[in-house]
Write a protein that holds these residues in place. Structure first.
Motif: not given
Length: 319
Positions: A164-166, A182-183, A203-208, A290-292
């Motif tokens: 979880s993010s927390s 990630i997947g 799947r971009k939450g980890f980058i954010k 995310h593209a990087v």
């Protein structure tokens, strides 16, 4: 660049090979049997069948697991070393000296690993190969895994934490690092011995999270996770698995049994991609980095797939 592996991989004594296969198969067989056992044990307890005493005795492994916490230790992981005589593991770390130095000085990293596969035997074997690193770098797992009796104790030996993010934020605040798949469960159903498909495009939450927390991202590619086991692909099962955050499917490997194939496994840890600290990232910032990350994943795959026989003719698709 640092490379590690088993120098005696061509000389596998049959007893050690068989022991390694047995240890590896414990995880796959347990993954299949634990859910029906938990269901039957729960029903037996409720129905008190065939008797109260018998039902409690039958359910005792489940009850003991409920009240105990999973534990990871170097000794436990070292006991699994015969797995390294079954699989052919190689690990390549492209920036090991710098990354370890930065971590020792309190810099946090998010090691972003793909693909997941049915079970991450590349990740498990890497943990067995370097158990000290496993205790330093926990692996984030779905909360369903951490809450499921018996499964949490079995997989917990690999030092799992909540994904979880927390939970991840707490780790970063302590200047710690973490490895995350990630997947996730969704990627499991993309496993194939013919092509490589990553559940990554959205799947971009980890980058954010990494941008917000000022944590750099390190791409990790696990060659072999999608080839040691084959999976029954079913749309209904995939949807249900994503909702429950647990894999509900049928899989097979060697001799069409739940025994993973003894194939080459390769773990490639890339270089940090250089994320900046942006407390409030825009969608444009997230998309850019995310593209990087995706470009680095593609680069690692194309550079190192020739080292793994099953991957030489595989093409990578990012879904």
């Amino acid at each position: 660049m640092c490379k590690t592996g088993n120098p005696n991989v061509s000389k596998k004594p049959l007893p050690q090979w068989l022991l390694g296969m047995t240890f590896a198969s414990v995880f796959t067989i347990a993954y299949l049997l634990i859910p029906p056992y938990l269901l039957s044990a729960t029903v037996a307890m409720i129905m008190r069948y065939p008797s109260t005493k018998s039902s409690i005795l039958y359910a005792s492994p489940m009850l003991i697991s409920i009240i105990t916490s999973p534990r990871s230790s170097i000794l436990t992981l070292r006991l699994l070393r015969p797995m390294l005589d079954y699989f052919d593991l190689e690990a390549i770390h492209l920036d090991e000296k710098n990354t370890r130095s930065q971590m020792a000085n309190g810099k946090s990293y998010l090691f972003a690993a793909q693909p997941h596969g049915v079970l991450s035997f590349v990740g498990m074997c890497a943990a067995v190969d370097k158990p000290e690193d496993t205790l330093i770098l926990p692996t984030a797992a779905a909360s369903a895994v951490l809450r499921t009796p018996l499964l949490k104790n079995l997989m917990g030996i690999f030092n799992l934490v909540d994904a979880s993010s927390s939970s991840l934020k707490r780790i970063f605040k302590r200047r710690g690092s973490v490895l995350i798949y990630i997947g996730g469960i969704a990627e499991l159903f993309k496993s194939s011995r013919r092509e490589e498909r990553l559940y990554l495009a959205n799947r971009k939450g980890f980058i954010k999270l990494a941008l917000r927390e000022g944590v750099d991202v390190v791409p990790v590619y696990l060659f072999g996770n999608t080839s040691v086991l084959s999976v029954l692909k079913n749309g209904m099962l995939a949807s249900l698995s994503r909702r429950l955050q647990a894999s509900l499917t049928v899989f097979w490997g060697k001799w069409y049994l739940p025994i993973p194939r003894d194939e080459k496994l390769l773990k490639v840890i890339g270089k940090p991609i250089g994320l900046p600290h942006i407390p409030e990232p825009t969608q444009e910032d997230i998309d850019k980095w995310h593209a990087v990350y995706c470009d680095e994943v593609k680069k690692i795959f194309e550079t190192y797939k020739e080292k793994v026989p099953m991957y030489k003719h595989k093409k990578l698709y990012i879904d």
